[in-house]
Design a protein around this motif. Structure first.
Motif, mmCIF file in Angstrom:
data_model
loop_
_atom_site.group_PDB
_atom_site.id
_atom_site.type_symbol
_atom_site.label_atom_id
_atom_site.label_comp_id
_atom_site.label_asym_id
_atom_site.label_seq_id
_atom_site.Cartn_x
_atom_site.Cartn_y
_atom_site.Cartn_z
ATOM 1 N N GLU A 21 32.546 26.369 -10.141
ATOM 2 C CA GLU A 21 33.063 25.179 -10.812
ATOM 3 C C GLU A 21 32.517 23.888 -10.218
ATOM 4 N N GLY A 22 31.598 24.008 -9.281
ATOM 5 C CA GLY A 22 30.870 22.839 -8.804
ATOM 6 C C GLY A 22 31.616 21.941 -7.839
ATOM 7 N N PHE A 23 32.559 22.488 -7.066
ATOM 8 C CA PHE A 23 33.260 21.673 -6.083
ATOM 9 C C PHE A 23 32.521 21.713 -4.747
ATOM 10 N N ASP A 24 32.538 20.573 -4.051
ATOM 11 C CA ASP A 24 31.928 20.518 -2.719
ATOM 12 C C ASP A 24 32.866 21.074 -1.655
ATOM 13 N N VAL A 25 34.165 20.831 -1.820
ATOM 14 C CA VAL A 25 35.136 21.252 -0.812
ATOM 15 C C VAL A 25 36.495 21.415 -1.489
ATOM 16 N N ALA A 26 37.285 22.353 -0.992
ATOM 17 C CA ALA A 26 38.638 22.554 -1.494
ATOM 18 C C ALA A 26 39.602 22.560 -0.312
ATOM 19 N N VAL A 27 40.797 22.030 -0.552
ATOM 20 C CA VAL A 27 41.879 22.118 0.421
ATOM 21 C C VAL A 27 42.830 23.202 -0.063
ATOM 22 N N ARG A 28 43.085 24.193 0.771
ATOM 23 C CA ARG A 28 43.928 25.313 0.372
ATOM 24 C C ARG A 28 45.067 25.502 1.360
ATOM 25 N N LEU A 29 46.250 25.749 0.812
ATOM 26 C CA LEU A 29 47.440 26.028 1.613
ATOM 27 C C LEU A 29 47.825 27.477 1.348
ATOM 28 N N ARG A 30 47.590 28.320 2.319
ATOM 29 C CA ARG A 30 47.859 29.745 2.155
ATOM 30 C C ARG A 30 48.405 30.298 3.460
ATOM 31 N N SER A 31 49.265 31.321 3.334
ATOM 32 C CA SER A 31 49.695 32.029 4.538
ATOM 33 C C SER A 31 48.523 32.753 5.173
ATOM 34 N N GLU A 32 47.663 33.337 4.315
ATOM 35 C CA GLU A 32 46.439 33.989 4.765
ATOM 36 C C GLU A 32 45.361 33.725 3.732
ATOM 37 N N LEU A 33 44.145 33.466 4.184
ATOM 38 C CA LEU A 33 43.019 33.296 3.278
ATOM 39 C C LEU A 33 42.417 34.643 2.942
ATOM 40 N N GLU A 34 42.048 34.812 1.678
ATOM 41 C CA GLU A 34 41.374 36.037 1.280
ATOM 42 C C GLU A 34 39.979 36.070 1.897
ATOM 43 N N ASP A 35 39.471 37.294 2.099
ATOM 44 C CA ASP A 35 38.098 37.432 2.579
ATOM 45 C C ASP A 35 37.164 36.756 1.588
ATOM 46 N N SER A 36 36.181 36.048 2.098
ATOM 47 C CA SER A 36 35.326 35.273 1.208
ATOM 48 C C SER A 36 34.019 34.984 1.914
ATOM 49 N N SER A 37 33.014 34.635 1.115
ATOM 50 C CA SER A 37 31.743 34.189 1.673
ATOM 51 C C SER A 37 31.784 32.703 2.000
ATOM 52 N N LEU A 38 32.932 32.049 1.741
ATOM 53 C CA LEU A 38 33.065 30.624 2.011
ATOM 54 C C LEU A 38 33.414 30.383 3.477
ATOM 55 N N VAL A 39 33.167 29.156 3.920
ATOM 56 C CA VAL A 39 33.539 28.737 5.270
ATOM 57 C C VAL A 39 34.901 28.050 5.194
ATOM 58 N N ALA A 40 35.804 28.394 6.112
ATOM 59 C CA ALA A 40 37.131 27.783 6.138
ATOM 60 C C ALA A 40 37.358 27.134 7.500
ATOM 61 N N ARG A 41 37.802 25.895 7.480
ATOM 62 C CA ARG A 41 38.124 25.180 8.717
ATOM 63 C C ARG A 41 39.617 24.851 8.707
ATOM 64 N N ARG A 42 40.335 25.365 9.670
ATOM 65 C CA ARG A 42 41.787 25.162 9.707
ATOM 66 C C ARG A 42 42.106 23.755 10.195
ATOM 67 N N LEU A 43 42.994 23.077 9.446
ATOM 68 C CA LEU A 43 43.304 21.679 9.714
ATOM 69 C C LEU A 43 44.742 21.450 10.152
ATOM 70 N N GLY A 44 45.621 22.413 9.934
ATOM 71 C CA GLY A 44 47.021 22.230 10.293
ATOM 72 C C GLY A 44 47.874 23.280 9.610
ATOM 73 N N GLN A 45 49.172 23.095 9.665
ATOM 74 C CA GLN A 45 50.065 24.021 9.000
ATOM 75 C C GLN A 45 51.249 23.268 8.419
ATOM 76 N N VAL A 46 51.835 23.868 7.392
ATOM 77 C CA VAL A 46 52.958 23.273 6.674
ATOM 78 C C VAL A 46 54.127 24.242 6.729
ATOM 79 N N GLU A 47 55.277 23.761 7.192
ATOM 80 C CA GLU A 47 56.482 24.588 7.212
ATOM 81 C C GLU A 47 57.032 24.734 5.798
ATOM 82 N N GLN A 48 57.639 25.889 5.532
ATOM 83 C CA GLN A 48 58.336 26.145 4.277
ATOM 84 C C GLN A 48 59.836 26.056 4.526
#
Length: 316
Positions: free
Chosen positions: A137-164
């Motif tokens: 879909e042509g995005f340069d970067v996405a911000v994702r909030l997940r308990s766990e990230l799915e396996d992917s060929s993408l690079v993920a950089r952890r920035l923090g955490q959010v309490e539920q």
């Protein structure tokens, strides 16, 4: 050897007027350099240099080739310099994807500072709670909030955490009572987040360990936390909200946190982008900005732990 390397060797021979001097300049042997020029002549099918034991001169074809290859090499060198300079310049269009509630509640107050710091950059921000196909879909970067990230060929950089936070409106609790244990949640009207990785399997971590159980079908489900907040505020049931959505409503008295000694697993905030040896400057600038700014922004919506009664929650 590639054509550009042969062209550079030939050009240096002509510029210095000597195979020996050119070989020394290029850190090659004279024999090796002579072989390269012969390879170039064989590739072109013409003699470029007339060589004797006493002198060297360009043929007519050699003079034409020297002029043209010099122009091409200069253009290539200029292009490489521009690309190297551009790789450090933060400009162009940056396409960002982020969840709707996170974008409105957390990113929105930050983006003005980011744009001010990079006046030549243009932003295209798409707020969408689904997990998008970043590359397709042509995005340069996405911000994702997940308990766990799915396996992917993408690079993920952890920035923090959010309490539920588990929440309900005071009006709902007056009618139905307040659950005192995780198991009592099953007797309440539940509002669910339909895009959760496990919408009906809840886990609560308390002092006596983790409680994990399957909840009944929710009375209502939505794919956006802001809509769920409004349904909760209106007294329609019990639900789970990210702290940055729940904390202002709790501070205003419109919601009450339930089971504060039993926490759900936090959702981690990641910046996700395509793999690549060289990260574009615009993506690197945005991810570094979030890395610096998000901790304070998320702390503003941090829930008050049960043993911190003196702390104030974030206000609206």
């Amino acid at each position: 050897m590639d054509s550009l390397a042969l062209m550079r060797s030939f050009r240096r021979v002509v510029e210095l007027g000597s195979f020996a001097r050119a070989a020394d300049d290029l850190a090659l042997s004279a024999a090796g350099l002579s072989k390269q020029v012969r390879q170039l002549e064989a590739r072109l099918g013409t003699v470029l240099l007339q060589r004797t034991t006493r002198r060297m001169s360009l043929t007519d074809g050699g003079r034409l080739y020297y002029a043209e290859c010099g122009r091409l090499l200069d253009e290539i060198d200029a292009l490489e310099q521009r690309m190297r300079a551009g790789s450090e310049r933060v400009d162009g269009l940056l396409r960002i994807n982020a969840p709707l509630s996170f974008g409105l509640c957390v990113l929105s107050p930050l983006l003005s500072r980011f744009l001010a710091a990079h006046p030549h950059l243009r932003l295209d921000l798409a707020l969408d709670d689904r997990v998008v196909d970043l590359v397709g879909e042509g995005f340069d970067v996405a911000v994702r909030l997940r308990s766990e990230l799915e396996d992917s060929s993408l690079v993920a950089r952890r920035l923090g955490q959010v309490e539920q936070l588990l929440c309900a409106a005071p009006s709902y609790l007056q009618r139905h009572g307040e659950p005192r244990t995780p198991q009592e949640l099953c007797g309440h009207a539940l509002l669910g987040y339909s895009l959760s990785q496990s919408p009906r399997a809840w886990q609560l971590q308390g002092a006596d360990g983790a409680s994990e159980f399957t909840l009944p079908a929710p009375r209502a489900a939505a794919n956006n936390s802001l809509l769920l907040r409004d349904l909760l505020v209106d007294g329609h049931g019990v639900g789970s909200l990210p702290a940055f959505v729940a904390a202002p409503a709790i501070a205003a008295g419109r919601l009450r946190e339930l089971l504060p000694r039993h926490r759900q697993p936090p959702r981690h905030v990641h910046a996700v982008y395509a793999t690549g040896r060289l990260l574009p400057a615009k993506v690197r600038a945005f991810v570094d900005f979030l890395d610096r700014e998000l901790p304070a922004a998320l702390a503003a919506g941090r829930p008050v732990a049960p043993d911190e009664p003196g702390l104030l929650r974030a206000s609206e």
